[in-house]
Design a protein around this motif. Sequence first.
Motif, PDB file in Angstrom:
ATOM      1  N   ASP B  16      22.938   6.918 -45.602  1.00  0.00           N
ATOM      2  CA  ASP B  16      23.291   5.906 -45.570  1.00  0.00           C
ATOM      3  C   ASP B  16      22.936   4.986 -45.962  1.00  0.00           C
ATOM      4  O   ASP B  16      21.841   4.483 -46.014  1.00  0.00           O
ATOM      5  CB  ASP B  16      22.500   6.118 -43.712  1.00  0.00           C
ATOM      6  CG  ASP B  16      22.878   4.797 -42.501  1.00  0.00           C
ATOM      7  OD1 ASP B  16      23.972   5.478 -42.079  1.00  0.00           O
ATOM      8  OD2 ASP B  16      22.711   3.884 -42.563  1.00  0.00           O
ATOM      9  N   ARG B  17      23.919   3.579 -46.073  1.00  0.00           N
ATOM     10  CA  ARG B  17      23.631   2.575 -46.837  1.00  0.00           C
ATOM     11  C   ARG B  17      22.486   1.465 -45.653  1.00  0.00           C
ATOM     12  O   ARG B  17      22.272   0.958 -46.088  1.00  0.00           O
ATOM     13  CB  ARG B  17      25.045   2.286 -46.595  1.00  0.00           C
ATOM     14  CG  ARG B  17      26.264   2.697 -47.093  1.00  0.00           C
ATOM     15  CD  ARG B  17      27.072   2.228 -47.619  1.00  0.00           C
ATOM     16  NE  ARG B  17      27.182   0.815 -47.904  1.00  0.00           N
ATOM     17  CZ  ARG B  17      27.748  -0.162 -49.564  1.00  0.00           C
ATOM     18  NH1 ARG B  17      28.191   1.923 -50.219  1.00  0.00           N
ATOM     19  NH2 ARG B  17      27.388  -0.521 -49.578  1.00  0.00           N
ATOM     20  N   GLY B  18      22.604   2.182 -44.699  1.00  0.00           N
ATOM     21  CA  GLY B  18      21.954   1.455 -44.011  1.00  0.00           C
ATOM     22  C   GLY B  18      19.945   1.859 -44.710  1.00  0.00           C
ATOM     23  O   GLY B  18      19.194   0.588 -45.019  1.00  0.00           O
ATOM     24  N   PHE B  19      19.386   2.717 -44.753  1.00  0.00           N
ATOM     25  CA  PHE B  19      18.709   2.842 -45.388  1.00  0.00           C
ATOM     26  C   PHE B  19      18.687   2.389 -46.411  1.00  0.00           C
ATOM     27  O   PHE B  19      17.713   2.123 -47.372  1.00  0.00           O
ATOM     28  CB  PHE B  19      17.760   4.889 -45.589  1.00  0.00           C
ATOM     29  CG  PHE B  19      16.606   4.877 -46.238  1.00  0.00           C
ATOM     30  CD1 PHE B  19      16.014   4.648 -45.619  1.00  0.00           C
ATOM     31  CD2 PHE B  19      17.413   5.860 -47.160  1.00  0.00           C
ATOM     32  CE1 PHE B  19      14.631   5.179 -46.065  1.00  0.00           C
ATOM     33  CE2 PHE B  19      15.743   5.856 -47.404  1.00  0.00           C
ATOM     34  CZ  PHE B  19      14.331   6.035 -47.059  1.00  0.00           C
ATOM     35  N   GLN B  20      19.817   3.103 -47.345  1.00  0.00           N
ATOM     36  CA  GLN B  20      19.852   2.447 -48.744  1.00  0.00           C
ATOM     37  C   GLN B  20      19.842   1.430 -48.603  1.00  0.00           C
ATOM     38  O   GLN B  20      18.960   0.390 -50.739  1.00  0.00           O
ATOM     39  CB  GLN B  20      21.364   3.229 -49.440  1.00  0.00           C
ATOM     40  CG  GLN B  20      21.406   4.737 -49.701  1.00  0.00           C
ATOM     41  CD  GLN B  20      20.466   5.231 -50.640  1.00  0.00           C
ATOM     42  OE1 GLN B  20      20.407   4.496 -51.747  1.00  0.00           O
ATOM     43  NE2 GLN B  20      19.861   6.551 -50.600  1.00  0.00           N
ATOM     44  N   TYR B  21      20.653  -0.194 -48.354  1.00  0.00           N
ATOM     45  CA  TYR B  21      20.461  -1.623 -49.204  1.00  0.00           C
ATOM     46  C   TYR B  21      20.235  -2.084 -48.154  1.00  0.00           C
ATOM     47  O   TYR B  21      20.228  -3.783 -47.426  1.00  0.00           O
ATOM     48  CB  TYR B  21      21.959  -1.889 -48.928  1.00  0.00           C
ATOM     49  CG  TYR B  21      22.512  -0.765 -50.634  1.00  0.00           C
ATOM     50  CD1 TYR B  21      21.576  -0.857 -51.434  1.00  0.00           C
ATOM     51  CD2 TYR B  21      23.715  -0.100 -50.697  1.00  0.00           C
ATOM     52  CE1 TYR B  21      22.229  -0.054 -51.972  1.00  0.00           C
ATOM     53  CE2 TYR B  21      23.958   0.624 -51.216  1.00  0.00           C
ATOM     54  CZ  TYR B  21      23.754   1.120 -52.621  1.00  0.00           C
ATOM     55  OH  TYR B  21      23.305   1.294 -53.371  1.00  0.00           O
ATOM     56  N   GLY B  22      20.055  -1.657 -46.518  1.00  0.00           N
ATOM     57  CA  GLY B  22      19.781  -2.676 -45.017  1.00  0.00           C
ATOM     58  C   GLY B  22      20.823  -3.060 -44.893  1.00  0.00           C
ATOM     59  O   GLY B  22      21.841  -4.398 -44.650  1.00  0.00           O
ATOM     60  N   ASP B  23      21.929  -2.369 -45.376  1.00  0.00           N
ATOM     61  CA  ASP B  23      23.595  -2.557 -44.687  1.00  0.00           C
ATOM     62  C   ASP B  23      23.975  -2.173 -43.482  1.00  0.00           C
ATOM     63  O   ASP B  23      24.661  -1.279 -42.313  1.00  0.00           O
ATOM     64  CB  ASP B  23      24.621  -1.687 -45.820  1.00  0.00           C
ATOM     65  CG  ASP B  23      25.976  -2.506 -46.215  1.00  0.00           C
ATOM     66  OD1 ASP B  23      26.059  -3.182 -45.286  1.00  0.00           O
ATOM     67  OD2 ASP B  23      26.481  -1.813 -46.480  1.00  0.00           O
ATOM     68  N   GLY B  24      23.414  -3.021 -42.216  1.00  0.00           N
ATOM     69  CA  GLY B  24      23.581  -3.182 -41.235  1.00  0.00           C
ATOM     70  C   GLY B  24      23.189  -3.765 -40.143  1.00  0.00           C
ATOM     71  O   GLY B  24      22.142  -5.077 -40.792  1.00  0.00           O
ATOM     72  N   THR B  90      24.908   0.709 -38.478  1.00  0.00           N
ATOM     73  CA  THR B  90      25.104   0.196 -40.577  1.00  0.00           C
ATOM     74  C   THR B  90      26.784   1.118 -40.832  1.00  0.00           C
ATOM     75  O   THR B  90      27.171   1.187 -40.434  1.00  0.00           O
ATOM     76  CB  THR B  90      24.096   1.594 -41.127  1.00  0.00           C
ATOM     77  OG1 THR B  90      24.665   2.587 -41.287  1.00  0.00           O
ATOM     78  CG2 THR B  90      23.042   2.063 -40.361  1.00  0.00           C
TER      79      THR B  90
END
Lengths: 283, 283
Positions: B16-24, B90
């Motif tokens: 999940d990009r929330g975990f990978q990049y804080g993308d959310g 996210t």
Amino acid sequence: MILINGESKNHIEISDRGFQYGDGLFETIEVRDGQAVFLERHLERLNSGCQRLHIPFLDTELLRCEAGRLCREWTRGQHSFRAVLKIIVTRGSGGRGYRQPDTIQPTRVLSLHPYPDYPQIYSEQGIVARICTSRLGLNPSLAGIKHLNRLEQVMARAEWNDSSIQEGLMLDFDEHVIEGTMTNLFYIKNNNLYTAILTQTGVAGIMRGVIMMLAADHGLSVVEHTFTKNQLLSADEVFVCNSIIGIWPVKQIERTYFSVGPVTRNIQIQLDRFINMELNNEQ
Amino acid sequence: MILINGESKNHIEISDRGFQYGDGLFETIEVRDGQAVFLERHLERLNSGCQRLHIPFLDTELLRCEAGRLCREWTRGQHSFRAVLKIIVTRGSGGRGYRQPDTIQPTRVLSLHPYPDYPQIYSEQGIVARICTSRLGLNPSLAGIKHLNRLEQVMARAEWNDSSIQEGLMLDFDEHVIEGTMTNLFYIKNNNLYTAILTQTGVAGIMRGVIMMLAADHGLSVVEHTFTKNQLLSADEVFVCNSIIGIWPVKQIERTYFSVGPVTRNIQIQLDRFINMELNNEQ
């Protein structure tokens, strides 16, 4: 192939501060024939990032073992010669709001991914880069660290969808050129090697460090400084780098063209030799 | 009590990009007696945040239903009167590197948490605040958005561990006072209400918006401007706010003391009335 705190699984608790706040760090490492390239340098940077974010560092030996385990499994699986190892370390679960818990139990995630299918031609003949309109914010306390707050890079990478452009270059709010969305940037002018100072923003890449060391060893003057887009466009040679792609010469930035010059070629050769030497030493 | 894309579970894929990049993005919402306070305003901000980050917005009606479901379950569980609802959205899983996937399937996480046990005395007699040394970086393209890149707040909140201090105030790199680590900041001078402009940095809180509206409705001049620490310290009254705490008067910033004045008291009363009215209307 994923190991979370040593266990084979692919899910993380939503209470993990990596997910809640991007409260953590990561490393992206090339794997060649079962060996993680520059693993010790990556672990060292992870350690120094943890220190700066006040995350208690994980047992380096444990990370080394787990990385080795994943790489061996990959090789046994008859996969391709190359892969990408990603290590994420977060502040772990818990803590109400931004305040960190009194006892921090970091989370470590190691995952192996297929090597991206970049054409060989990028290394040989160079790539096309654009200048992003998304800017890099300034924050000395986070500058240089490969942390998980990466929205600026995500927004910059979302600016183009033209597959003839391989990288976007990012400026900070003072109009200084800093780096690519996923790479560090170098240019050569009058036989000197220049790259951005990363004390206000940017990510201090492992490959950037290796290149600076190799260039200096081979008699080049290596200068970290602040420079503008115009200074970059008047360079003799330009290249970008990271731990996965190695070195890609830049043949074009918007309407300015560059030749793939002798200094870039020479650094590419030195880098290849150095990586092979490192890998042979570890075997 | 957690719902991830409608399913009751408490884990998220590491891709999940929330975990990978804080993308959310996220929202933190007070729940009173089974009702989410200012839910529509929070959903509206979530929508506008998604637009700015180019995340396709989720079905608002779905989020409303899931929030209602969690709140009803909480009330049935004989829990306390108040709770906290957190919504995270996210960009979902996937996409190699920073580049977003061609088809984005956002992830939504709704979770209910116990209401924090802040003493009533904070609202009545005020709190003590400090000035953080951690600064807020400037980035207009992310300013105002409640996104998941929160390392600056984490670092600022880690600066003190003294339980007699309830909030830390943050400046940007131009020496302007912006907000608290978890709150927006207001001050009153000569019967005008001042707060920071959030076009370069900061989070435009829902409670901040409500307070600005109520203050204007009750005849106060509301001014968004840039101000320094010295201007803040010469204020007649100071308060901080967010969706969970409501309004906390500030009685002390470092060595400067403030009385809990009539303007703050009046806004607290108007806010209480407004929240009660909103909740009664929805019943």
